[in-house]
Design a protein around this motif. Structure first.
Motif, PDB file in Angstrom:
ATOM      1  N   ASP A  27       0.850  -1.186   0.000  1.00 17.20           N
ATOM      2  CA  ASP A  27       0.000   0.000   0.000  1.00 17.20           C
ATOM      3  C   ASP A  27       0.887   1.238   0.000  1.00 17.20           C
ATOM      4  OD1 ASP A  27       0.929   0.093   2.582  1.00 17.20           O
ATOM      5  OD2 ASP A  27      -1.027  -0.057   3.528  1.00 17.20           O
ATOM      6  N   THR A  28       0.349   2.363   0.311  1.00 16.51           N
ATOM      7  CA  THR A  28       1.081   3.620   0.147  1.00 16.51           C
ATOM      8  C   THR A  28       2.216   3.834   1.128  1.00 16.51           C
ATOM      9  OG1 THR A  28      -0.547   4.735   1.534  1.00 16.51           O
ATOM     10  CG2 THR A  28      -0.906   4.783  -0.849  1.00 16.51           C
TER      11      THR A  28
ATOM     12  N   ASP B 148       3.293   3.782  19.236  1.00 18.96           N
ATOM     13  CA  ASP B 148       4.557   3.111  18.936  1.00 18.96           C
ATOM     14  C   ASP B 148       4.377   1.857  18.094  1.00 18.96           C
ATOM     15  OD1 ASP B 148       6.105   4.987  20.448  1.00 18.96           O
ATOM     16  OD2 ASP B 148       5.312   4.047  22.256  1.00 18.96           O
ATOM     17  N   HIS B 149       3.284   1.743  17.373  1.00 19.33           N
ATOM     18  CA  HIS B 149       2.978   0.561  16.560  1.00 19.33           C
ATOM     19  C   HIS B 149       2.718   1.009  15.117  1.00 19.33           C
ATOM     20  CE1 HIS B 149      -0.015  -2.976  15.716  1.00 19.33           C
ATOM     21  NE2 HIS B 149       0.992  -2.938  14.887  1.00 19.33           N
ATOM     22  N   TRP B 150       3.534   0.497  14.215  1.00 16.94           N
ATOM     23  CA  TRP B 150       3.354   0.793  12.792  1.00 16.94           C
ATOM     24  C   TRP B 150       2.961  -0.480  12.065  1.00 16.94           C
ATOM     25  CZ3 TRP B 150       7.345   4.486  10.187  1.00 16.94           C
ATOM     26  CH2 TRP B 150       7.351   5.710  10.858  1.00 16.94           C
ATOM     27  N   GLU B 151       2.233  -0.314  10.963  1.00 17.66           N
ATOM     28  CA  GLU B 151       1.930  -1.466  10.120  1.00 17.66           C
ATOM     29  C   GLU B 151       1.898  -1.040   8.657  1.00 17.66           C
ATOM     30  OE1 GLU B 151      -2.864  -1.981   9.994  1.00 17.66           O
ATOM     31  OE2 GLU B 151      -1.837  -2.817  11.719  1.00 17.66           O
TER      32      GLU B 151
ATOM     33  N   TYR C 127       1.517  -7.140  -0.594  1.00 18.08           N
ATOM     34  CA  TYR C 127       0.929  -8.157  -1.463  1.00 18.08           C
ATOM     35  C   TYR C 127       2.053  -9.041  -1.984  1.00 18.08           C
ATOM     36  CZ  TYR C 127      -2.873  -4.878  -1.078  1.00 18.08           C
ATOM     37  OH  TYR C 127      -3.842  -4.055  -0.558  1.00 18.08           O
ATOM     38  N   ALA C 128       1.816 -10.351  -1.948  1.00 20.08           N
ATOM     39  CA  ALA C 128       2.861 -11.293  -2.320  1.00 20.08           C
ATOM     40  C   ALA C 128       2.279 -12.420  -3.153  1.00 20.08           C
ATOM     41  CB  ALA C 128       3.507 -11.866  -1.064  1.00 20.08           C
ATOM     42  N   GLU C 129       3.171 -13.103  -3.866  1.00 16.64           N
ATOM     43  CA  GLU C 129       2.795 -14.283  -4.640  1.00 16.64           C
ATOM     44  C   GLU C 129       3.724 -15.422  -4.251  1.00 16.64           C
ATOM     45  OE1 GLU C 129       2.422 -13.781  -8.821  1.00 16.64           O
ATOM     46  OE2 GLU C 129       1.265 -11.935  -8.634  1.00 16.64           O
TER      47      GLU C 129
ATOM     48  N   ARG D  10      -2.099 -11.616   0.960  1.00 18.43           N
ATOM     49  CA  ARG D  10      -2.124 -10.263   1.508  1.00 18.43           C
ATOM     50  C   ARG D  10      -1.536 -10.371   2.911  1.00 18.43           C
ATOM     51  NH1 ARG D  10      -7.294  -6.915   3.010  1.00 18.43           N
ATOM     52  NH2 ARG D  10      -6.275  -5.033   3.703  1.00 18.43           N
ATOM     53  N   LEU D  11      -0.479  -9.623   3.148  1.00 21.80           N
ATOM     54  CA  LEU D  11       0.259  -9.677   4.410  1.00 21.80           C
ATOM     55  C   LEU D  11       0.204  -8.316   5.093  1.00 21.80           C
ATOM     56  CD1 LEU D  11       3.500 -11.265   2.896  1.00 21.80           C
ATOM     57  CD2 LEU D  11       1.553 -12.509   3.854  1.00 21.80           C
TER      58      LEU D  11
END
Length: 90
Positions: free
Chosen positions: A35-36, A44-47, A51-53, A60-61
């Motif tokens: 995503d962007t 203090d939490h980032w995410e 997208y993977a194959e 979708r991770l």
């Protein structure tokens, strides 16, 4: 009390998160898109959504990173496969 993070900490966190993502072992999955960018979900939490194959199909991770309070020090990180619920830990 909630403290507003300065640009210096945010920039350092972005660099640390990006470096961690580049070194993370996704196993047989190849990251094809994301995503962007990083989302500051809590103080203090980032995410970040990825997208993977793989031979099993598309995945979708969500990469999660927990930072030390008001620091760019990474305390914990993992990636969650949303289709299976499996956690990937590097």
């Amino acid at each position: 009390m909630i403290r507003i993070k300065s640009g210096g900490i945010m920039n350092a966190r972005k660099l640390a998160a990006t470096a961690l993502l580049e070194r993370f072992d996704f196993g047989q999955r190849e990251i094809t898109d994301s995503d962007t960018g990083w989302r500051d979900m809590f103080l203090d939490h980032w995410e970040r959504v990825l997208y993977a194959e793989s031979a099993d199909g598309q995945h979708r991770l969500v990469m999660h990173i927990h930072f030390a309070n008001e620091s760019s020090l990474v305390l914990d990180h993992y990636c969650l496969d949303l289709a299976t619920g499996n956690m990937l830990v590097a």
